[in-house]
Motif scaffolding. Structure first.
Motif, short mmCIF file in Angstrom:
data_model
loop_
_atom_site.label_atom_id
_atom_site.label_comp_id
_atom_site.label_asym_id
_atom_site.label_seq_id
_atom_site.Cartn_x
_atom_site.Cartn_y
_atom_site.Cartn_z
N ARG A 1 59.91 33.27 74.24
CA ARG A 1 59.03 33.81 75.27
C ARG A 1 59.87 34.00 76.55
NH1 ARG A 1 53.67 33.65 75.07
NH2 ARG A 1 53.71 31.94 73.54
N GLY A 2 59.79 35.14 77.13
CA GLY A 2 60.65 35.45 78.26
C GLY A 2 61.89 36.22 77.85
N GLY A 3 62.17 36.28 76.54
CA GLY A 3 63.26 37.10 76.03
C GLY A 3 62.79 38.51 75.75
N TRP A 4 63.58 39.26 74.98
CA TRP A 4 63.27 40.66 74.72
C TRP A 4 63.48 41.01 73.26
CZ3 TRP A 4 60.99 43.75 78.23
CH2 TRP A 4 61.04 43.35 79.58
N ALA A 5 62.52 41.74 72.70
CA ALA A 5 62.64 42.33 71.37
C ALA A 5 62.98 43.80 71.54
CB ALA A 5 61.35 42.17 70.58
N VAL A 6 64.22 44.16 71.20
CA VAL A 6 64.70 45.54 71.35
C VAL A 6 64.44 46.25 70.02
CG1 VAL A 6 66.72 46.99 71.77
CG2 VAL A 6 66.46 44.82 73.01
N LEU A 7 63.48 47.18 70.04
CA LEU A 7 62.95 47.76 68.81
C LEU A 7 63.08 49.28 68.80
CD1 LEU A 7 59.65 45.66 68.62
CD2 LEU A 7 61.83 45.20 67.46
N ASN A 8 63.44 49.81 67.65
CA ASN A 8 63.55 51.26 67.47
C ASN A 8 62.16 51.87 67.46
OD1 ASN A 8 64.01 53.89 66.67
ND2 ASN A 8 65.43 53.35 65.03
N ASP B 1 61.09 54.38 64.62
CA ASP B 1 60.91 53.87 63.26
C ASP B 1 59.59 53.10 63.24
OD1 ASP B 1 60.97 52.01 61.01
OD2 ASP B 1 63.08 52.53 60.77
N GLN B 2 58.60 53.60 62.50
CA GLN B 2 57.27 53.01 62.58
C GLN B 2 57.25 51.55 62.12
OE1 GLN B 2 54.57 55.15 60.05
NE2 GLN B 2 55.64 54.67 58.15
N ARG B 3 58.04 51.19 61.12
CA ARG B 3 58.04 49.81 60.65
C ARG B 3 58.69 48.88 61.66
NH1 ARG B 3 58.64 52.87 56.01
NH2 ARG B 3 57.05 52.43 54.41
N VAL B 4 59.72 49.36 62.32
CA VAL B 4 60.36 48.53 63.36
C VAL B 4 59.42 48.38 64.55
CG1 VAL B 4 62.30 48.35 64.95
CG2 VAL B 4 62.67 49.17 62.61
N TRP B 5 58.81 49.48 64.96
CA TRP B 5 57.94 49.40 66.14
C TRP B 5 56.74 48.49 65.88
CZ3 TRP B 5 58.48 49.41 70.89
CH2 TRP B 5 57.42 49.61 71.78
N ALA B 6 56.28 48.41 64.63
CA ALA B 6 55.16 47.53 64.31
C ALA B 6 55.52 46.05 64.54
CB ALA B 6 54.75 47.74 62.86
N MET B 7 56.81 45.73 64.58
CA MET B 7 57.23 44.35 64.79
C MET B 7 56.88 43.83 66.18
SD MET B 7 60.98 44.40 62.96
CE MET B 7 61.20 45.12 61.32
N TYR C 1 61.05 45.96 74.33
CA TYR C 1 62.07 46.85 74.86
C TYR C 1 62.28 47.95 73.82
CZ TYR C 1 65.88 47.93 78.11
OH TYR C 1 66.67 48.53 79.07
N ALA C 2 61.70 49.11 74.06
CA ALA C 2 61.79 50.24 73.12
C ALA C 2 63.10 50.98 73.33
CB ALA C 2 60.62 51.19 73.33
N PHE C 3 63.66 51.50 72.25
CA PHE C 3 64.72 52.52 72.41
C PHE C 3 64.36 53.71 71.54
CE2 PHE C 3 66.40 49.91 68.93
CZ PHE C 3 66.97 50.82 68.05
N SER C 4 64.63 54.90 72.07
CA SER C 4 64.13 56.11 71.42
C SER C 4 64.95 57.32 71.81
CB SER C 4 62.66 56.34 71.80
OG SER C 4 62.19 57.56 71.28
N LEU C 5 65.08 58.24 70.87
CA LEU C 5 65.69 59.54 71.17
C LEU C 5 64.72 60.48 71.84
CD1 LEU C 5 67.56 60.08 67.76
CD2 LEU C 5 68.54 59.24 69.89
N GLU C 6 63.44 60.07 71.90
CA GLU C 6 62.39 60.90 72.51
C GLU C 6 61.92 60.24 73.81
OE1 GLU C 6 59.28 61.76 69.72
OE2 GLU C 6 60.67 61.70 68.02
N PRO C 7 62.33 60.75 74.95
CA PRO C 7 62.03 60.08 76.22
C PRO C 7 60.56 59.99 76.56
CG PRO C 7 62.97 62.27 76.60
CD PRO C 7 63.13 61.98 75.14
#
Length: 533
Positions: free
Chosen positions: A253-260, A263-269, A278-284
């Motif tokens: 808690r207080g950390g970050w989950a950096v998720l693609n 990718d729908q399965r990753v984002w569901a995490m 913390y999202a990362f994406s090719l689509e701004p």
């Protein structure tokens, strides 16, 4: 404990003690997996085993554990799992419960034996004294791990790193080999004087022993795609995603989950973590990026060709144009653009400044020193050679994407296709089809030391059938090694052609041979010239 069988055809396929966080729990656990010929029967036996586990714990005057069950997609297998507090007694209870559920013995008989067993040790996981970044995913784990560690080192941090090539302490290889499993964390975290641990965390290690530490500060998940399916009870992408999500579930808690976010399965995490999103994406302008920002999260996006970091209500911070980053191959490699975004996000989550992140991304080169076997490009008198791990469908798509753009209309793409034997027939066929559709010249590079139970000729025939299905009409030759396959492709290459090889085992031998015959690594400046011509 494999293959304990009963007369009715149900069998205990595996009893496994997991010493760290795992697919089922955020703490050590015991897993029992049953198999049966008839659908649904294994689940019935697993349920009975779970009831027996509770009965035995209660009879031993121990608190009954939580239980969780997983049924396979075809319902021929089922697993029951429970966390353990004392290793020896938990393993013994699991063994006893399986025997009772299979009708081999009775609870009363097993209980007499259990009362004589010492409880055994408590779980022991190293306590991190430095920030920990964990990286997992199907593709891009090693590159992203190396990128994060490189940025941190360039910023002056003393870094310990593990990946599929070994354990690195302060940029020195101290233990070669595949260190992506349980033991790697303890080795790095025991090293004095470090300020950051960057740990590649593979599927196999999570399934075989669990994760080798209790919690991390930043978790990075690059993607989930078809690879290693049909192994260790994992048959579907959803099951694979559940395994990889283990690192997200133990992020502090207080950390970050950096998720693609692409990718729908990753984002569901994101729903499985206590940490910030913390999202990362090719689509701004992705809805998922907006969702992360609305929740006081962050995002790393590709905006107008520039790696850009976003915070809700804050000013967008431009890091660097992707065309200037060697890892992105002048912007050609879409999946390495995503890896750069993930690394930038992780380093921002660790508190590094935008300038430090930019400097690290700019100075990370795609060569055999910084990132061996990952899009290493060589040239000799107008002929190009591209070396890449590309061990699955997503990796091969990325390799062919780069190769085709490099060649354009000037020459031919010549490809040596091959992978390890622990892939399904479908995956092997699809690799052949991708090769047949995407390359002008296709050969097979055999990996004879990585057949993993496969018959070599039948594996080659599946690849050939796939190439034919992909539209390839010529005979597909096979060569006994990666190096011999590459040598054959180079012999028939002309100026303007590119020879690519899916390299798994012979990176060093290939690099040595290329140097001996006059090929030299292509730096970013030369790559940009090639792309402009």
């Amino acid at each position: 404990m494999p293959q304990a069988a009963s007369a009715d055809g149900v069998e205990l396929l595996e009893l496994r003690v997991l010493d760290g966080p795992n697919r089922f729990f955020t703490r050590p656990a015991v897993k029992l997996e049953f198999g049966a010929d008839e659908p649904g029967v294994a689940a019935e036996v697993a349920t009975a085993a779970g009831q027996t586990i509770r009965h035995l714990y209660a009879a031993l005057e121990l608190s009954p554990p939580r239980l969780t069950m997983r049924d396979s997609a075809d319902r021929h297998r089922a697993a029951i799992a429970f966390p353990w507090h004392r290793r020896a007694i938990a393993q013994a209870v699991g063994t006893a419960a399986s025997r009772v559920a299979l009708g081999i013995t009775t609870e009363r008989r097993e209980l007499r034996a259990l009362r004589a067993i010492a409880p055994g040790p408590r779980p022991h996981l190293p306590t991190p004294h430095v920030p920990v970044v964990a990286i997992t995913g199907t593709n891009g784990k090693s590159t992203t791990t190396r990128l994060i560690a490189h940025i941190a080192r360039e910023a002056g941090r003393r870094v310990g790193m593990t990946n599929s090539d070994g354990i690195y302490v302060r940029d020195e290889l101290v233990e070669p080999g595949d260190w992506t499993g349980f033991g790697c964390a303890g080795r790095v975290l025991a090293e004095p004087g470090l300020q950051l641990a960057v740990l590649e965390t593979a599927r196999g290690g999570i399934l075989l022993r669990g994760i080798g530490y209790a919690a991390n500060d930043v978790a990075v998940v690059t993607n989930v795609s078809a690879d290693h399916l049909g192994l260790q009870g994992i048959d579907t992408l959803d099951e694979l995603a559940e395994v990889k999500a283990a690192i997200v579930r133990i992020t502090r808690r207080g950390g970050w989950a950096v998720l693609n976010a692409d990718d729908q399965r990753v984002w569901a995490m994101r729903r499985e973590t206590r940490a910030g999103w913390y999202a990362f994406s090719l689509e701004p302008d992705s809805p998922r990026v907006r969702e992360a920002l609305a929740r006081d999260g962050r995002a790393a996006v590709l905006r107008e060709g520039v790696v850009t970091l976003l915070r809700n209500g804050g000013r967008a911070r431009k890091i660097a144009p992707v065309a200037d980053l060697p890892v992105t191959f002048g912007g050609l490699s879409t999946y390495n653009v995503a890896n750069a975004l993930a690394a930038a996000a992780a380093c921002d989550a660790l508190g590094f400044s935008a300038n430090r992140i930019a400097a690290g991304l700019r100075s990370f080169t795609l060569d055999t020193g910084a990132n061996p076997g990952r899009l290493n490009l060589y040239e000799r008198r107008g002929t190009l050679v591209l070396i890449d791990f590309a061990h699955n469908e997503a990796g091969l798509k990325g390799l062919l994407e780069v190769a085709r753009q490099l060649v354009a209309d000037r020459g031919k793409v010549r490809l040596a296709v091959g992978t390890a034997g622990d892939r399904t027939d479908e995956i092997l066929h699809n690799l052949g089809a991708l090769a047949g559709a995407g390359a002008d010249d296709v050969v097979i590079c055999e990996k004879r030391h990585y057949l993993r139970g496969r018959d070599l000729e039948s594996m080659n025939e599946i690849l050939r059938a796939g190439a034919k299905a992909g539209g390839y009409r010529r005979k597909v030759e096979s060569f006994p090694s990666e190096l011999s396959a590459l040598q054959a492709l180079v012999r028939r290459s002309k100026a303007g052609d590119l020879a690519a090889v899916m390299t798994h085992a012979e990176r060093a031998e290939i690099a040595e041979w290329l140097a001996s015959v006059g090929f030299t690594p292509v730096p970013l400046a030369r790559l940009q010239v090639l792309l402009a011509s």
